[in-house]
Design a protein around this motif. Sequence first.
Motif, PDB file in Angstrom:
ATOM      1  N   GLU A  24       0.809  -1.212   0.000  1.00  0.00           N
ATOM      2  CA  GLU A  24       0.000   0.000   0.000  1.00  0.00           C
ATOM      3  C   GLU A  24       0.848   1.272   0.000  1.00  0.00           C
ATOM      4  O   GLU A  24       0.309   2.371   0.111  1.00  0.00           O
ATOM      5  CB  GLU A  24      -0.941  -0.008   1.211  1.00  0.00           C
ATOM      6  N   ASN A  25       2.135   1.104  -0.148  1.00  0.00           N
ATOM      7  CA  ASN A  25       3.037   2.263  -0.235  1.00  0.00           C
ATOM      8  C   ASN A  25       3.693   2.396  -1.605  1.00  0.00           C
ATOM      9  O   ASN A  25       4.583   3.219  -1.791  1.00  0.00           O
ATOM     10  CB  ASN A  25       4.130   2.175   0.848  1.00  0.00           C
ATOM     11  N   THR A  26       3.267   1.581  -2.565  1.00  0.00           N
ATOM     12  CA  THR A  26       3.834   1.679  -3.909  1.00  0.00           C
ATOM     13  C   THR A  26       3.267   2.897  -4.631  1.00  0.00           C
ATOM     14  O   THR A  26       2.160   3.363  -4.307  1.00  0.00           O
ATOM     15  CB  THR A  26       3.508   0.424  -4.740  1.00  0.00           C
ATOM     16  N   HIS A 123      -3.765  -9.297 -15.093  1.00  0.00           N
ATOM     17  CA  HIS A 123      -4.062  -8.176 -15.977  1.00  0.00           C
ATOM     18  C   HIS A 123      -3.820  -6.827 -15.298  1.00  0.00           C
ATOM     19  O   HIS A 123      -4.306  -5.791 -15.765  1.00  0.00           O
ATOM     20  CB  HIS A 123      -5.498  -8.273 -16.494  1.00  0.00           C
ATOM     21  N   GLY A 124      -3.085  -6.836 -14.204  1.00  0.00           N
ATOM     22  CA  GLY A 124      -2.596  -5.595 -13.630  1.00  0.00           C
ATOM     23  C   GLY A 124      -3.524  -4.850 -12.697  1.00  0.00           C
ATOM     24  O   GLY A 124      -3.263  -3.679 -12.374  1.00  0.00           O
ATOM     25  N   ILE A 125      -4.610  -5.474 -12.242  1.00  0.00           N
ATOM     26  CA  ILE A 125      -5.489  -4.797 -11.294  1.00  0.00           C
ATOM     27  C   ILE A 125      -4.737  -4.648  -9.966  1.00  0.00           C
ATOM     28  O   ILE A 125      -4.242  -5.626  -9.402  1.00  0.00           O
ATOM     29  CB  ILE A 125      -6.806  -5.566 -11.093  1.00  0.00           C
ATOM     30  N   ILE A 126      -4.662  -3.441  -9.459  1.00  0.00           N
ATOM     31  CA  ILE A 126      -3.825  -3.143  -8.296  1.00  0.00           C
ATOM     32  C   ILE A 126      -4.355  -3.805  -7.030  1.00  0.00           C
ATOM     33  O   ILE A 126      -3.588  -4.391  -6.255  1.00  0.00           O
ATOM     34  CB  ILE A 126      -3.716  -1.619  -8.096  1.00  0.00           C
ATOM     35  N   GLU A 127      -5.658  -3.703  -6.800  1.00  0.00           N
ATOM     36  CA  GLU A 127      -6.236  -4.258  -5.571  1.00  0.00           C
ATOM     37  C   GLU A 127      -7.420  -5.155  -5.921  1.00  0.00           C
ATOM     38  O   GLU A 127      -8.427  -4.695  -6.462  1.00  0.00           O
ATOM     39  CB  GLU A 127      -6.677  -3.144  -4.624  1.00  0.00           C
ATOM     40  N   VAL A 128      -7.303  -6.417  -5.593  1.00  0.00           N
ATOM     41  CA  VAL A 128      -8.356  -7.410  -5.831  1.00  0.00           C
ATOM     42  C   VAL A 128      -8.794  -7.941  -4.472  1.00  0.00           C
ATOM     43  O   VAL A 128      -7.969  -8.418  -3.684  1.00  0.00           O
ATOM     44  CB  VAL A 128      -7.850  -8.558  -6.726  1.00  0.00           C
ATOM     45  N   MET A 129     -10.090  -7.874  -4.214  1.00  0.00           N
ATOM     46  CA  MET A 129     -10.576  -8.201  -2.869  1.00  0.00           C
ATOM     47  C   MET A 129     -12.027  -8.650  -2.927  1.00  0.00           C
ATOM     48  O   MET A 129     -12.667  -8.622  -3.972  1.00  0.00           O
ATOM     49  CB  MET A 129     -10.457  -6.969  -1.964  1.00  0.00           C
ATOM     50  N   PHE A 130     -12.541  -9.076  -1.789  1.00  0.00           N
ATOM     51  CA  PHE A 130     -13.970  -9.303  -1.647  1.00  0.00           C
ATOM     52  C   PHE A 130     -14.345  -9.360  -0.174  1.00  0.00           C
ATOM     53  O   PHE A 130     -13.513  -9.595   0.700  1.00  0.00           O
ATOM     54  CB  PHE A 130     -14.437 -10.576  -2.371  1.00  0.00           C
ATOM     55  N   ASN A 131     -15.633  -9.093   0.083  1.00  0.00           N
ATOM     56  CA  ASN A 131     -16.209  -9.280   1.406  1.00  0.00           C
ATOM     57  C   ASN A 131     -16.733 -10.703   1.497  1.00  0.00           C
ATOM     58  O   ASN A 131     -17.248 -11.242   0.515  1.00  0.00           O
ATOM     59  CB  ASN A 131     -17.367  -8.317   1.640  1.00  0.00           C
ATOM     60  N   SER A 132     -16.647 -11.298   2.668  1.00  0.00           N
ATOM     61  CA  SER A 132     -17.097 -12.676   2.828  1.00  0.00           C
ATOM     62  C   SER A 132     -17.567 -12.907   4.252  1.00  0.00           C
ATOM     63  O   SER A 132     -17.029 -12.316   5.203  1.00  0.00           O
ATOM     64  CB  SER A 132     -15.962 -13.645   2.511  1.00  0.00           C
ATOM     65  N   ASN A 133     -18.561 -13.778   4.406  1.00  0.00           N
ATOM     66  CA  ASN A 133     -18.932 -14.191   5.763  1.00  0.00           C
ATOM     67  C   ASN A 133     -17.966 -15.244   6.301  1.00  0.00           C
ATOM     68  O   ASN A 133     -18.047 -15.615   7.477  1.00  0.00           O
ATOM     69  CB  ASN A 133     -20.386 -14.687   5.820  1.00  0.00           C
ATOM     70  N   THR A 134     -17.063 -15.739   5.466  1.00  0.00           N
ATOM     71  CA  THR A 134     -15.951 -16.646   5.783  1.00  0.00           C
ATOM     72  C   THR A 134     -16.387 -18.022   6.294  1.00  0.00           C
ATOM     73  O   THR A 134     -15.540 -18.803   6.741  1.00  0.00           O
ATOM     74  CB  THR A 134     -14.936 -16.021   6.770  1.00  0.00           C
ATOM     75  N   THR A 135     -17.661 -18.349   6.206  1.00  0.00           N
ATOM     76  CA  THR A 135     -18.094 -19.684   6.627  1.00  0.00           C
ATOM     77  C   THR A 135     -17.536 -20.772   5.723  1.00  0.00           C
ATOM     78  O   THR A 135     -17.410 -21.922   6.144  1.00  0.00           O
ATOM     79  CB  THR A 135     -19.635 -19.780   6.636  1.00  0.00           C
TER      80      THR A 135
END
Length: 344
Positions: A24-26, A123-135
């Motif tokens: 997160e500092n790039t 394909h160069g997407i800087i931040e890939v994430m998701f929300n999850s209930n983690t079950t």
Amino acid sequence: MAKPKRVDINPTFHFKKKAVHPGENTPEYLEYRRKWEENPKNHIVERVPIHMDLESTSACNLKCITCFQSFAPPPRGFMSMELFKKIIDEASQKGLCSIKFNFRGEPLLNPNIPQMVKYAKDHGIIEVMFNSNTTLLTEKVANALIDAGLDKINCSVDACIPEVYEKIRVGAKFDVVLANIKNLQRIKKERGVTKPIVRVQMVDSPTSHEQVEQYIAFWSEIADQVAVSDVLDWHDKKLESVVVAEDFVCAKPYQRMSVWFNGQVVICDGNYFGKIIAGDLNTQSVEEVWNGPVMSKIRRYHLEGKSHKVKICAECGYRSTTIKQAGLPTRMEKLGEPPFDKME
């Protein structure tokens, strides 16, 4: 000269612990976050959105007490790899910085999530994430997500006390969720990696409010980040009256595009029921929809102090809560059957 409009960025979301990851500092990440913060304030519209919510599935395996999935579930479906790749192939070349693989459903129900994550990162997407209930975050899934290059997983866990958690997250077991999150952190350590960043977050609801401080202390020992969201102030569900705040401009139409599993684009991540459709990415490009007539009209209405004339915005708890917290000058309009303007 016209008075500048007030634009607040994420005013209802509060970090309580935030360990900054080296990634997160790039320069690339910092430029992405600069656009996120400054584009709405300067009313800058890029060729494509800074961020996209790509609904990997609309299905969910829980029936949480505050969620529409428990009383008005949407049609179930999964985003195809063909549509997903079409979106990424275009948007990654035109400046897309970030994606999140959820909107109305639980991403881990889609078995293609690791493959989707890898394709986006390749394909160069800087931040890939998701929300999850983690079950469903088993050790096998955790390893697959690490291998794919997932940057962040936001774990929606509304308590640290089992009976409170299970009252809110109907169908989930607290001990399973706790073990899954701990196992992910253990696997990261054993493999010598620092991603995905693990954020645990809750909504400060009446059911969980008394445990907020205990929640922060408990999860700060386990997660990389801890956050708390405000309960949104749904001022008048029947819309017999509506808050008018001419100085309010929502940041979201300058930041993000939200796409259902079937390719339909809704105007923001709060438009769960599709009351305004901005386009269809099966037949249109991301750039065409983002700069198209519906999104352009939404932005113009906000800039002209008429956000209350857009039905989905008039109904929006995020809008009314932000206006209230900012202390903006307001008035109430009794509308009865509101004469909302059409966005088509």
